[in-house]
Each structure stands twice: as C-alpha cells, then as structure tokens.
Write an enzyme that holds these catalytic residues in place. Structure first.
Site, PDB file in Angstrom:
ATOM      1  N   ARG A  40      -0.061  -8.804  13.346  1.00 57.61           N
ATOM      2  CA  ARG A  40      -0.617  -7.772  12.725  1.00 57.61           C
ATOM      3  C   ARG A  40      -1.619  -8.286  11.563  1.00 57.61           C
ATOM      4  O   ARG A  40      -2.876  -7.877  11.159  1.00 57.61           O
ATOM      5  CB  ARG A  40       0.516  -7.152  11.811  1.00 57.61           C
ATOM      6  CG  ARG A  40       1.089  -5.870  12.899  1.00 57.61           C
ATOM      7  CD  ARG A  40       2.526  -5.710  12.238  1.00 57.61           C
ATOM      8  NE  ARG A  40       2.327  -4.795  11.216  1.00 57.61           N
ATOM      9  CZ  ARG A  40       3.488  -4.547  10.721  1.00 57.61           C
ATOM     10  NH1 ARG A  40       4.847  -5.003  10.778  1.00 57.61           N
ATOM     11  NH2 ARG A  40       3.664  -3.814   9.452  1.00 57.61           N
ATOM     12  N   LYS A  63       0.693  -1.290  -0.155  1.00 58.27           N
ATOM     13  CA  LYS A  63       0.130   0.060  -0.088  1.00 58.27           C
ATOM     14  C   LYS A  63       0.872   1.310   0.031  1.00 58.27           C
ATOM     15  O   LYS A  63       0.653   2.133  -0.812  1.00 58.27           O
ATOM     16  CB  LYS A  63      -0.974   0.106   1.255  1.00 58.27           C
ATOM     17  CG  LYS A  63      -1.925  -1.172   1.238  1.00 58.27           C
ATOM     18  CD  LYS A  63      -2.670  -1.037   2.466  1.00 58.27           C
ATOM     19  CE  LYS A  63      -2.198  -1.049   3.993  1.00 58.27           C
ATOM     20  NZ  LYS A  63      -1.571  -2.211   4.192  1.00 58.27           N
ATOM     21  N   ARG A  88      11.498  -0.391  11.849  1.00 60.48           N
ATOM     22  CA  ARG A  88      10.279  -0.582  12.548  1.00 60.48           C
ATOM     23  C   ARG A  88      10.294  -1.669  13.553  1.00 60.48           C
ATOM     24  O   ARG A  88      10.566  -2.798  12.805  1.00 60.48           O
ATOM     25  CB  ARG A  88       9.212  -0.719  11.647  1.00 60.48           C
ATOM     26  CG  ARG A  88       8.869   0.927  10.985  1.00 60.48           C
ATOM     27  CD  ARG A  88       7.902   0.534   9.815  1.00 60.48           C
ATOM     28  NE  ARG A  88       6.700  -0.224  10.374  1.00 60.48           N
ATOM     29  CZ  ARG A  88       5.489  -0.269   9.624  1.00 60.48           C
ATOM     30  NH1 ARG A  88       5.388   0.348   8.498  1.00 60.48           N
ATOM     31  NH2 ARG A  88       4.415  -0.962  10.048  1.00 60.48           N
ATOM     32  N   ARG A 147      11.752  -5.983   4.823  1.00 58.03           N
ATOM     33  CA  ARG A 147      11.776  -4.576   4.884  1.00 58.03           C
ATOM     34  C   ARG A 147      12.234  -4.141   6.430  1.00 58.03           C
ATOM     35  O   ARG A 147      12.911  -2.869   6.555  1.00 58.03           O
ATOM     36  CB  ARG A 147      10.249  -4.089   4.731  1.00 58.03           C
ATOM     37  CG  ARG A 147       9.785  -2.721   5.038  1.00 58.03           C
ATOM     38  CD  ARG A 147       8.449  -2.227   4.640  1.00 58.03           C
ATOM     39  NE  ARG A 147       7.599  -2.509   5.988  1.00 58.03           N
ATOM     40  CZ  ARG A 147       6.263  -2.662   5.875  1.00 58.03           C
ATOM     41  NH1 ARG A 147       5.707  -2.239   4.805  1.00 58.03           N
ATOM     42  NH2 ARG A 147       5.640  -2.924   7.014  1.00 58.03           N
ATOM     43  N   ARG A 179      -9.324   1.114   8.707  1.00 60.24           N
ATOM     44  CA  ARG A 179      -8.869  -0.317   9.168  1.00 60.24           C
ATOM     45  C   ARG A 179      -9.814  -1.245  10.051  1.00 60.24           C
ATOM     46  O   ARG A 179      -9.694  -2.122  10.429  1.00 60.24           O
ATOM     47  CB  ARG A 179      -7.509  -0.200   9.983  1.00 60.24           C
ATOM     48  CG  ARG A 179      -6.415  -0.762   9.345  1.00 60.24           C
ATOM     49  CD  ARG A 179      -5.195  -0.626  10.214  1.00 60.24           C
ATOM     50  NE  ARG A 179      -3.889  -1.349   9.813  1.00 60.24           N
ATOM     51  CZ  ARG A 179      -2.991  -0.759   9.252  1.00 60.24           C
ATOM     52  NH1 ARG A 179      -2.826   0.538   8.937  1.00 60.24           N
ATOM     53  NH2 ARG A 179      -2.031  -1.393   8.937  1.00 60.24           N
TER      54      ARG A 179
END
Ligand code: AMP
Length: 192
Positions: free
Chosen positions: A147, A14, A135, A129, A90
């Site tokens: 998640r 996204k 993160r 990533r 969400r």
C-alpha cells in the site's frame, strides 16, 4: 462550501483527524476507503470487484471511485457547509475528475492538508491498528508495504498536482492526536 482534502500515506492519521475535524467545522466526511468497505460488507457487485484490489493492497480502478464520489456529490453538495475528503483523490486522474465535478457545482478545493509521517512509523501504526480494525489489509506487513508503494507511485503525484494551484500545506503528523488536530485547525481557521 469549504472543501478540504486530508492527504497523506496510509497510516498517516487521515481518518482519525477527519473524524475530529468534521465535528469541529460541521463538514461532511467522505472516505472512499469506508465507502468501499461498506460495499464489500454488503456484498455488492462493486464491493466484490473492489475486494480483489483492496485485499492485495492495490488501488481500486479510478472509474469505480470517481463514480462513488460523483453520486455522493450529487446527493450532498447543496446540503452541506463543505466536505472533508479522506483517502480521495489517490491518483492524478481522480484529482482532475474531482476538480471537474466540483466546478460543475460552482465550488472547488480550498486546501490540501498533507500529513507528514515517517515510513516506519506508518507500518508500526497500521500493524497496531490491525489488532482492532479487523482489516485484512492492515494485518499483513507485506500488504501494508505494498500500500505504501502504491502511495509513492500513484498518490504522491497528487500533491504535486495541487501544488500548481498553491493550495498544499504540510502538517507534522507525528505527536499527540490533539496536537495534530490543532495544527490542522490552525490552517483551516485562516480560510474561514
Ligand atoms: P483506506 O481506508 O483509505 O486506507 O483505503 C483502503 C483501500 O481501499 C485502499 O488500499 C484501496 O485499495 C482502496 N481505496 C480507498 N480509496 C481509494 C481511492 N481513492 N482510489 C483507489 N482505491 C482506493
């Protein structure tokens, strides 16, 4: 205004695609994840509250994110061609709140572009990533999977919510970044 939602599970691309599409169509890109990380980095009360949920791989309470979106809309709605929402809404409650906020500005969501990516590919992408994102919620596989469970339980119903208005289009989210951008752009081009 041309308002779009880039929808899909964590790791579906996204953010990458929203960044490309905002340039191409001159849209404002609103990512609630980015906004929350900014608050966290600044150490605001909101950021500190959100941190607990984000680090655990859980959704931040609706009231917090809806409040952030409301102030962005108040600031930008009459200044931009349109908005590309990334990572918001969400939950169904967030989707309903967004509809109300957009209605109040005499606009609406034109299209929900739903990126389709297999679960194991999502986990692989996010762990990759993590090497550069810095993160904490990307680095730990258990948090990544948490998640995805949050997505299945709370976020997947948002697609069903928008299906009632017939505005959801599924787009293959695996392949080259360029190919995926073109597939998304083909859907946007028919709206303008
Ligand atoms: P993202 O950058 O979109 O992957 O979001 C990172 C984290 O921020 C999520 O795992 C949630 O903890 C939080 N977050 C981002 N957007 C939302 C939202 N719309 N509702 C609730 N929590 C959110």
């Amino acid at each position: 205004m041309l308002n779009l939602i880039l929808f899909g599970p964590p790791g579906s691309g996204k953010g990458t695609q929203a960044t490309r599409l905002k340039e191409r169509y001159q849209l404002l890109h609103i990512s609630t994840g980015d906004l929350l990380r900014e608050e966290k980095a600044k150490g605001t009360v909101l950021g500190l509250e959100a941190k607990k949920f984000m680090d655990a791989g859980e959704l931040v309470p609706d009231a917090v994110v809806i409040g952030m979106i409301e102030s962005k809309l108040d600031e930008y709605a009459d200044k931009v061609n349109g908005i590309i929402f990334d990572g918001f809404p969400r939950t169904v409650a967030q989707a309903e709140a967004l509809d109300d906020l957009l209605n109040a500005k005499n606009t609406c969501i034109a299209k929900v572009l739903f990126l389709q990516v297999e679960e194991e590919e999502l986990v692989k992408r996010i762990l990759e990533r993590a090497k550069t994102s810095g993160r904490a919620d990307d680095a730990d596989e258990a948090t990544v999977r948490r998640r995805i469970v949050e997505y299945e339980n709370k976020t997947a119903p948002v697609a069903e919510y928008y299906q009632q208005f017939d505005i959801v289009t599924k787009v293959a989210g695996q392949g080259s970044i360029e190919m995926i951008t073109e597939a998304l752009a083909a859907q946007i081009d028919v709206l303008i």
